[in-house]
Design an enzyme around this catalytic site. Structure first.
Site, PDB file in Angstrom:
ATOM      1  N   ASP A 159      47.767  43.732  27.606  1.00  0.00           N
ATOM      2  CA  ASP A 159      47.864  42.415  28.410  1.00  0.00           C
ATOM      3  C   ASP A 159      49.228  41.808  28.184  1.00  0.00           C
ATOM      4  OD1 ASP A 159      46.504  40.453  29.936  1.00  0.00           O
ATOM      5  OD2 ASP A 159      44.678  40.689  28.679  1.00  0.00           O
ATOM      6  N   ASP A 215      43.472  37.667  37.557  1.00  0.00           N
ATOM      7  CA  ASP A 215      42.032  38.342  37.483  1.00  0.00           C
ATOM      8  C   ASP A 215      41.071  38.189  38.511  1.00  0.00           C
ATOM      9  OD1 ASP A 215      43.034  38.631  35.029  1.00  0.00           O
ATOM     10  OD2 ASP A 215      41.445  37.795  33.949  1.00  0.00           O
TER      11      ASP A 215
HETATM   12  C1  GLA Z   1      43.331  38.603  30.730  1.00  0.00           C
HETATM   13  C2  GLA Z   1      43.095  40.097  31.540  1.00  0.00           C
HETATM   14  C3  GLA Z   1      41.631  40.294  31.796  1.00  0.00           C
HETATM   15  C4  GLA Z   1      40.999  40.543  30.569  1.00  0.00           C
HETATM   16  C5  GLA Z   1      41.217  39.435  29.579  1.00  0.00           C
HETATM   17  C6  GLA Z   1      40.797  39.372  28.247  1.00  0.00           C
HETATM   18  O1  GLA Z   1      42.893  37.690  31.578  1.00  0.00           O
HETATM   19  O2  GLA Z   1      43.722  39.872  32.815  1.00  0.00           O
HETATM   20  O3  GLA Z   1      41.670  41.728  32.645  1.00  0.00           O
HETATM   21  O4  GLA Z   1      41.493  41.676  29.674  1.00  0.00           O
HETATM   22  O5  GLA Z   1      42.612  39.029  29.539  1.00  0.00           O
HETATM   23  O6  GLA Z   1      40.953  38.214  27.389  1.00  0.00           O
END
Ligand code: GLA
Length: 409
Positions: A159, A215
């Site tokens: 990430d 997301d």
């Molecule tokens: C980010 C990623 C998500 C998830 C969260 C976890 O938002 O894009 O897919 O992994 O972090 O905290």
């Protein structure tokens, strides 16, 4: 028509022009770790469970992946997302799995998952913290990659949270690529920088897949601008339309994990979401609770004819052929000469949507075999492909020139 334009209309000149373009700008080579030759398939904890992860959840999910028929349909990776670790590194700088959530550590979970014939994935971040505030891997790449390898981890989602310490995206993601390579274990490398720095232009040489957007959320449409969180199914879809050229075996665009079976999506929307992700060669990473899913949701996730579109060995990503208001046509060339096609109704109220074998690029023939990938039935056509598509739904077909064995199957 001017002479220049005319010249480029001839097949030879067009071929030379394409060849010249390719020579002038060679595409970034795919990461050569031999992994993810077709888009990875599996499950990830985040979309349904957020920080509520545990060994018990991961193991029960592995059980469900087998019992539901998902493993038999191709799902392999059971991936733990954020919040699996303690807020502080250990005395030797090592990552420490939260003993309340993972009492036997990660290795024990990996052993359990491997014994089922599945693989284990884990999550970290290319900054000082993960998105939920746990220690990130920047500056610890080699140590963390070694630790993952020693636990038997097979997949890393990496990430983009925390402080970057002045390092560029490329530097941070390349450091982990190299650390994974040195670890000696085959670990699929999933880059998650949310599409911020056009990863499709540089990530094919760094990772096996890269997120292309913010997301996902289980809604048809979110009404958010593209750089905002979260994104609905259609919002994400629209951001994929220009990216088809960037993916290939070993290197995939990732329009985020599946929301099939989650939140506000109904059966038609679940089928549409799954169909579109398959046509985009997306990683098929389920995000629902596999322990408690309805038969309808299971049937969507295990539709092998749709999965076969995603997993086609040629790995050519689908593209948008045409958009007329709420009606869209998407197509994906398959390695056996057939073409997968989706008729998508984005709006409310049924719409009749039509295309032709010619429009979607099927080789000319006297007749065509048209296989409905949701009704599992075949018909013969002179070239027209059409369907009355309900609200927020798709019809999905695979079209072969001439007679094909699947007809009537
Ligand atoms: C980010 C990623 C998500 C998830 C969260 C976890 O938002 O894009 O897919 O992994 O972090 O905290």
């Amino acid at each position: 028509m001017n002479a220049w334009y005319k010249a480029f209309r001839t097949p030879l000149a067009a071929t030379l022009a394409v060849a010249a373009t390719l020579l002038a700008a060679p595409p970034a080579r795919a990461l050569d770790n031999g992994l993810a030759r077709t888009p990875p398939m599996g499950w990830n904890s985040w979309n349904s469970f957020h920080c509520d992860v545990s060994a018990r959840l991961v193991e029960a999910t592995a059980d469900a992946m087998v019992a539901s028929g998902m493993k038999a349909a191709g799902y392999t990776y059971v991936n733990i997302d954020d919040c699996w670790l303690l807020k502080q590194r250990g005395p030797h700088g090592e990552l420490v799995p939260d003993p309340k959530k993972f009492p036997g550590g990660i290795k024990a979970v990996a052993d359990y998952v491997h014994a089922k014939g599945l693989k284990l994935g884990i999550y970290e971040s290319a900054g000082t913290t993960t998105c939920a505030g746990y220690p990130g891997s920047i500056g610890h790449e080699d140590q963390d990659a070694r630790q993952f390898a020693s636990w038997g981890v097979d997949y890393l989602k990496y990430d983009n949270c925390g402080d970057y310490r002045g390092e560029s995206y490329r530097q941070r993601y390349t450091a982990m690529r190299d650390a994974l390579a040195k670890s000696g274990r085959a670990i699929v490398y999933s880059i998650c920088e949310w599409g911020n720095e056009a990863p499709w232009t540089w990530a094919p040489a760094v990772g096996n897949l890269w997120r292309t957007t913010q997301d996902i959320t289980p809604r048809w449409h979110s009404d958010q601008p593209a750089n905002h969180y979260p994104q609905g199914i259609l919002d994400i879809l629209d951001q994929q339309a220009a990216l088809s050229h960037a993916s290939r075996p070993g290197a995939w665009n990732d329009p985020d994990m599946l929301e099939v079976g989650n939140g506000y999506l109904n059966d038609d929307e679940n089928r549409a979401h799954f169909s579109l992700w398959a046509l985009l060669n997306a990683p098929l990473i389920a995000g629902n609770d596999l322990r408690h899913m309805s038969d309808a949701v299971r049937a969507v996730l295990t539709n092998r004819e749709v999965i076969a579109v995603d997993q086609d060995w040629g790995g050519r990503q689908g593209y948008r052929v045409r958009r007329d208001g709420h009606a869209e046509v998407w197509a994906k060339p398959m390695s056996d000469g057939s073409v997968a096609v989706i008729l998508l109704n984005r709006g409310r109220g049924p719409v009749k949507i039509a295309t032709s074998a010619r429009e979607i690029g099927v080789k000319a023939a006297d007749s065509y075999t048209v296989r409905d990938l949701w009704k599992h039935a075949s018909t013969t056509s002179r070239g027209r492909i059409e369907a009355a598509v309900p609200t927020h739904a798709v019809a999905m077909f695979r079209v072969w020139p001439g007679a094909h064995g699947a007809a009537g199957a």
